[in-house]
Design an enzyme around this catalytic site. Structure first.
Site, mmCIF file in Angstrom:
data_model
loop_
_atom_site.group_PDB
_atom_site.id
_atom_site.type_symbol
_atom_site.label_atom_id
_atom_site.label_comp_id
_atom_site.label_asym_id
_atom_site.label_seq_id
_atom_site.Cartn_x
_atom_site.Cartn_y
_atom_site.Cartn_z
ATOM 1 N N LYS A 14 95.204 -54.185 122.814
ATOM 2 C CA LYS A 14 94.839 -52.764 122.797
ATOM 3 C C LYS A 14 94.900 -52.272 121.363
ATOM 4 O O LYS A 14 95.891 -52.493 120.664
ATOM 5 C CB LYS A 14 95.817 -51.964 123.658
ATOM 6 C CG LYS A 14 95.643 -50.443 123.558
ATOM 7 C CD LYS A 14 96.829 -49.707 124.142
ATOM 8 C CE LYS A 14 98.085 -49.921 123.344
ATOM 9 N NZ LYS A 14 98.090 -49.240 122.016
ATOM 10 N N HIS A 92 104.126 -59.796 118.618
ATOM 11 C CA HIS A 92 104.888 -58.754 119.311
ATOM 12 C C HIS A 92 106.211 -58.541 118.567
ATOM 13 O O HIS A 92 106.783 -59.497 118.032
ATOM 14 C CB HIS A 92 105.158 -59.176 120.763
ATOM 15 C CG HIS A 92 105.910 -60.490 120.855
ATOM 16 N ND1 HIS A 92 107.298 -60.567 120.857
ATOM 17 C CD2 HIS A 92 105.460 -61.780 120.883
ATOM 18 C CE1 HIS A 92 107.669 -61.834 120.909
ATOM 19 N NE2 HIS A 92 106.586 -62.597 120.922
ATOM 20 N N ASP A 125 101.645 -47.285 127.908
ATOM 21 C CA ASP A 125 100.360 -47.944 127.675
ATOM 22 C C ASP A 125 99.827 -48.681 128.901
ATOM 23 O O ASP A 125 98.686 -49.140 128.892
ATOM 24 C CB ASP A 125 100.480 -48.949 126.519
ATOM 25 C CG ASP A 125 100.463 -48.281 125.158
ATOM 26 O OD1 ASP A 125 99.945 -47.155 125.051
ATOM 27 O OD2 ASP A 125 100.967 -48.899 124.193
#
Length: 265
Positions: A14, A92, A125
């Site tokens: 995203k 991440h 999200d």
């Protein structure tokens, strides 16, 4: 699904092309106005019967496999335990919504569609990641509307630093900023995008100055627009064609950072 059968889904990165922080609720949640798109750079999830989570891939290290993982929490929410193999290709934490996209992908795989409030309980999200295409995201992530958008050609760069989201939000000079300008009827243009912001970029750069180096590198490589995604530290640059984005990514790979050319949809 029969015993032993498997199913696979992609969890795309995203990218927040814009991220305006427009207020803060009494409960502490920030109000956002963000244009979100999704890249053809993905984590891969495979599910089969069982109830275990295993992780492989270049960014497997540090991914929890217990109930801290959003995949396991999403399956518990859906009431459909599955064994999941996660191929973790996205860095991440990185501002790319990787965990939320993984959770949304596994919910799609098992055919579950929890209500918006339940999705928000997993993370702000997750609702937008349930339908991975260009959307405007407002409120705390629950107000979504599709946005017409031609494919955009981008380079993503992550410099390998982790930014705590709470600390980035805490560094905002103000939480009462103006929302995005009115979207053009035919969808965002480069001129329109250039006039928007990511309000989290200044506090993120204070915590991790390397973000400024990444943005400078993208601009020097010819990006029409360079901006941070989400709460960082991944940044993106936009190019007029995929061929030019691929060329820039090849040159920027020499930096030693994680670099990927992609198309945003």
């Amino acid at each position: 699904m029969t015993r032993g059968s498997t199913d696979t889904a992609f969890a795309p990165a995203k990218v927040n092309l814009t991220l305006h922080v427009t207020g803060r609720r009494r409960d502490g949640y920030h109000l956002l106005d963000s244009l979100v798109a999704f890249a053809d750079v993905v984590d891969v999830l495979t599910v089969e019967r069982g109830d275990a989570l295993t992780v492989c891939g270049p960014f497997a290290d540090g991914v929890p496999t217990d109930d801290r993982n959003l995949i396991r929490r999403a399956l518990r929410l859906a009431g459909t335990p599955r064994a999941v193999m996660l191929e973790k290709n996205l860095p991440h934490p990185a501002g790319l919504g990787g965990g939320s996209s993984d959770a949304a992908a596994v919910l799609r795989l098992v055919g579950a569609c929890p209500d918006p409030a339940a999705l928000l309980s997993l993370g702000a999200d997750v609702p937008v990641c349930m339908t991975p295409r260009a959307q405007r995201m407002r409120g705390i992530g629950e107000i979504l509307s599709p946005v017409p958008m031609p494919p955009l050609h981008a380079v993503l760069i992550n410099p390998g630093v982790a930014l705590p989201t709470g600390r980035v939000f805490a560094g905002l000079a103000t939480t009462d900023n103006r929302p995005m300008d009115a979207l053009p009827d035919a969808g965002p243009t480069l001129d329109w995008l250039a006039r928007q912001r990511n309000d989290l970029e200044p506090p993120a750069r204070q915590i991790a100055p390397v973000i400024g180096d990444v943005l400078s590198a993208l601009r020097e490589a010819g990006a029409d627009i360079a901006r941070m995604s989400g709460s960082g530290a991944t940044c993106f640059g936009l190019w007029p064609s995929r061929a030019l984005a691929d060329k820039a990514a090849h040159e920027l790979t020499l930096s030693g950072w994680w670099v990927r050319a992609c198309t945003l949809i």
